[in-house]
Scaffold this motif. Structure first.
Motif, PDB file in Angstrom:
ATOM      1  N   GLY A 104       3.076  -0.703  -5.479  1.00  0.00           N
ATOM      2  CA  GLY A 104       3.687  -1.468  -4.392  1.00  0.00           C
ATOM      3  C   GLY A 104       2.829  -2.564  -3.807  1.00  0.00           C
ATOM      4  N   PHE A 105       1.573  -2.677  -4.227  1.00  0.00           N
ATOM      5  CA  PHE A 105       0.704  -3.692  -3.643  1.00  0.00           C
ATOM      6  C   PHE A 105       1.127  -5.111  -4.034  1.00  0.00           C
ATOM      7  CE2 PHE A 105      -2.288   0.023  -3.965  1.00  0.00           C
ATOM      8  CZ  PHE A 105      -2.282   0.315  -2.605  1.00  0.00           C
ATOM      9  N   GLY A 106       1.505  -5.301  -5.296  1.00  0.00           N
ATOM     10  CA  GLY A 106       1.996  -6.607  -5.722  1.00  0.00           C
ATOM     11  C   GLY A 106       3.273  -6.985  -4.988  1.00  0.00           C
ATOM     12  N   SER A 107       4.149  -6.023  -4.786  1.00  0.00           N
ATOM     13  CA  SER A 107       5.380  -6.276  -4.021  1.00  0.00           C
ATOM     14  C   SER A 107       5.060  -6.686  -2.597  1.00  0.00           C
ATOM     15  CB  SER A 107       6.277  -5.031  -4.011  1.00  0.00           C
ATOM     16  OG  SER A 107       6.825  -4.806  -5.283  1.00  0.00           O
ATOM     17  N   ASP A 108       4.102  -5.994  -1.978  1.00  0.00           N
ATOM     18  CA  ASP A 108       3.706  -6.357  -0.615  1.00  0.00           C
ATOM     19  C   ASP A 108       3.185  -7.785  -0.556  1.00  0.00           C
ATOM     20  OD1 ASP A 108       4.408  -3.872   0.363  1.00  0.00           O
ATOM     21  OD2 ASP A 108       2.363  -3.097   0.314  1.00  0.00           O
ATOM     22  N   MET A 109       2.378  -8.164  -1.527  1.00  0.00           N
ATOM     23  CA  MET A 109       1.843  -9.520  -1.560  1.00  0.00           C
ATOM     24  C   MET A 109       2.975 -10.535  -1.728  1.00  0.00           C
ATOM     25  SD  MET A 109      -0.762 -11.658  -1.470  1.00  0.00           S
ATOM     26  CE  MET A 109      -2.358 -11.050  -2.012  1.00  0.00           C
ATOM     27  N   LEU A 110       3.890 -10.277  -2.650  1.00  0.00           N
ATOM     28  CA  LEU A 110       4.985 -11.210  -2.898  1.00  0.00           C
ATOM     29  C   LEU A 110       5.863 -11.370  -1.659  1.00  0.00           C
ATOM     30  CD1 LEU A 110       6.352 -13.056  -4.947  1.00  0.00           C
ATOM     31  CD2 LEU A 110       7.698 -11.073  -5.699  1.00  0.00           C
ATOM     32  N   VAL A 111       6.210 -10.279  -1.011  1.00  0.00           N
ATOM     33  CA  VAL A 111       7.018 -10.339   0.214  1.00  0.00           C
ATOM     34  C   VAL A 111       6.300 -11.157   1.277  1.00  0.00           C
ATOM     35  CG1 VAL A 111       7.906  -8.925   2.126  1.00  0.00           C
ATOM     36  CG2 VAL A 111       8.315  -8.231  -0.245  1.00  0.00           C
ATOM     37  N   TYR A 112       5.010 -10.944   1.420  1.00  0.00           N
ATOM     38  CA  TYR A 112       4.215 -11.692   2.388  1.00  0.00           C
ATOM     39  C   TYR A 112       4.219 -13.191   2.077  1.00  0.00           C
ATOM     40  CZ  TYR A 112       0.135 -13.340   4.956  1.00  0.00           C
ATOM     41  OH  TYR A 112      -0.703 -14.043   5.786  1.00  0.00           O
ATOM     42  N   TYR A 137      10.162  -9.394 -10.693  1.00  0.00           N
ATOM     43  CA  TYR A 137      10.613 -10.511  -9.863  1.00  0.00           C
ATOM     44  C   TYR A 137      12.113 -10.441  -9.575  1.00  0.00           C
ATOM     45  CZ  TYR A 137       5.987 -12.475 -10.631  1.00  0.00           C
ATOM     46  OH  TYR A 137       4.636 -12.668 -10.668  1.00  0.00           O
ATOM     47  N   GLU A 138      12.889 -10.000 -10.527  1.00  0.00           N
ATOM     48  CA  GLU A 138      14.336  -9.865 -10.296  1.00  0.00           C
ATOM     49  C   GLU A 138      14.609  -8.860  -9.184  1.00  0.00           C
ATOM     50  OE1 GLU A 138      15.508  -9.032 -14.326  1.00  0.00           O
ATOM     51  OE2 GLU A 138      15.913 -11.171 -14.727  1.00  0.00           O
ATOM     52  N   ARG A 139      13.826  -7.804  -9.092  1.00  0.00           N
ATOM     53  CA  ARG A 139      13.995  -6.816  -8.005  1.00  0.00           C
ATOM     54  C   ARG A 139      13.748  -7.445  -6.639  1.00  0.00           C
ATOM     55  NH1 ARG A 139      11.434  -3.634 -11.846  1.00  0.00           N
ATOM     56  NH2 ARG A 139       9.391  -3.719 -10.821  1.00  0.00           N
ATOM     57  N   HIS A 140      13.048  -8.568  -6.609  1.00  0.00           N
ATOM     58  CA  HIS A 140      12.774  -9.272  -5.355  1.00  0.00           C
ATOM     59  C   HIS A 140      13.715 -10.464  -5.136  1.00  0.00           C
ATOM     60  CE1 HIS A 140       9.257  -6.972  -4.129  1.00  0.00           C
ATOM     61  NE2 HIS A 140       8.980  -6.894  -5.413  1.00  0.00           N
ATOM     62  N   GLY A 141      14.765 -10.551  -5.942  1.00  0.00           N
ATOM     63  CA  GLY A 141      15.783 -11.577  -5.729  1.00  0.00           C
ATOM     64  C   GLY A 141      15.594 -12.878  -6.484  1.00  0.00           C
ATOM     65  N   MET A 159      11.202 -19.093 -12.734  1.00  0.00           N
ATOM     66  CA  MET A 159      11.978 -18.292 -11.800  1.00  0.00           C
ATOM     67  C   MET A 159      11.921 -18.941 -10.422  1.00  0.00           C
ATOM     68  SD  MET A 159      11.269 -14.362 -12.892  1.00  0.00           S
ATOM     69  CE  MET A 159      12.944 -13.841 -12.461  1.00  0.00           C
ATOM     70  N   SER A 160      12.967 -18.720  -9.631  1.00  0.00           N
ATOM     71  CA  SER A 160      12.966 -19.307  -8.303  1.00  0.00           C
ATOM     72  C   SER A 160      13.825 -18.503  -7.338  1.00  0.00           C
ATOM     73  CB  SER A 160      13.453 -20.759  -8.333  1.00  0.00           C
ATOM     74  OG  SER A 160      14.810 -20.812  -8.682  1.00  0.00           O
ATOM     75  N   LEU A 161      13.619 -18.803  -6.065  1.00  0.00           N
ATOM     76  CA  LEU A 161      14.359 -18.201  -4.979  1.00  0.00           C
ATOM     77  C   LEU A 161      14.577 -19.272  -3.928  1.00  0.00           C
ATOM     78  CD1 LEU A 161      15.409 -15.517  -3.611  1.00  0.00           C
ATOM     79  CD2 LEU A 161      13.149 -15.394  -2.517  1.00  0.00           C
ATOM     80  N   ALA A 162      15.843 -19.533  -3.577  1.00  0.00           N
ATOM     81  CA  ALA A 162      16.143 -20.493  -2.520  1.00  0.00           C
ATOM     82  C   ALA A 162      15.814 -19.846  -1.179  1.00  0.00           C
ATOM     83  CB  ALA A 162      17.603 -20.896  -2.580  1.00  0.00           C
ATOM     84  N   LEU A 163      15.096 -20.568  -0.337  1.00  0.00           N
ATOM     85  CA  LEU A 163      14.679 -20.025   0.956  1.00  0.00           C
ATOM     86  C   LEU A 163      15.510 -20.530   2.122  1.00  0.00           C
ATOM     87  CD1 LEU A 163      10.787 -20.250   0.569  1.00  0.00           C
ATOM     88  CD2 LEU A 163      12.303 -18.342   0.019  1.00  0.00           C
TER      89      LEU A 163
END
Length: 164
Positions: A104-112, A137-141, A159-163
């Motif tokens: 979960g550390f990579g996920s925490d960093m990505l969310v941050y 990355y898909e799990r993070h949208g 890959m991208s995510l509209a903010l």
């Protein structure tokens, strides 16, 4: 300066601590480009010299380190880099020590990092992802854009995510 420029305009020290379910915390701090290199190389390009872990623009990007206790276990860098309206933020050289992957550390960093970009007014968050990491990355949208391509013989996808 436009709001989207704030992501890379600040060099203020940023810090955030995530509490993991096991009560282990990851502390995220802004770090220097030089501090990212050893982990970048060890995780992303171990068969290449450390210079292969440097990228153009490192000197103006924002670099972040995830610390477990006093150990640097995760690094990532954000670059002001385009997008359709010029408000894009690009993630580069995101690496987590293999001994700490899947926790979960990579996920925490990505969310941050996404939250930092969103707060600064960025419209788009994007990167080139190794094909082996698409599910993460898909799990993070994030969604893929375009066709598969190769870097140093490895398959990647944009890959991208509209903010906005």
């Amino acid at each position: 300066m436009p709001a989207h420029g704030k992501v890379l305009a600040t060099k203020a020290v940023l810090r955030h601590t995530f509490l993991m379910p096991s009560h282990v915390s990851l502390t995220i701090n802004q770090i220097s480009a030089a501090q990212t290199l050893a982990l970048r190389q060890a995780v992303l390009w171990p068969e290449h010299p450390i210079e292969a872990s440097k990228v153009e623009g490192d000197e103006t990007a924002l670099h972040f380190g995830g610390f477990l206790g006093g150990d640097l276990i995760c690094v990532a860098s954000l670059f002001q880099d385009g997008g359709q309206d010029g408000g894009g933020v690009r993630l580069r050289k995101f690496a987590t020590d293999p001994a700490h992957q899947g926790k979960g550390f990579g996920s925490d960093m990505l969310v941050y990092l996404v939250a930092q970009a969103r707060e600064a007014g960025a419209s788009d968050f994007w990167f080139d992802a190794r094909e082996t990491a698409l599910g993460f990355y898909e799990r993070h949208g994030f969604t893929t854009k375009g066709e598969r391509f190769f870097k140093k013989g490895l398959p990647y996808w944009r890959m991208s995510l509209a903010l906005g």
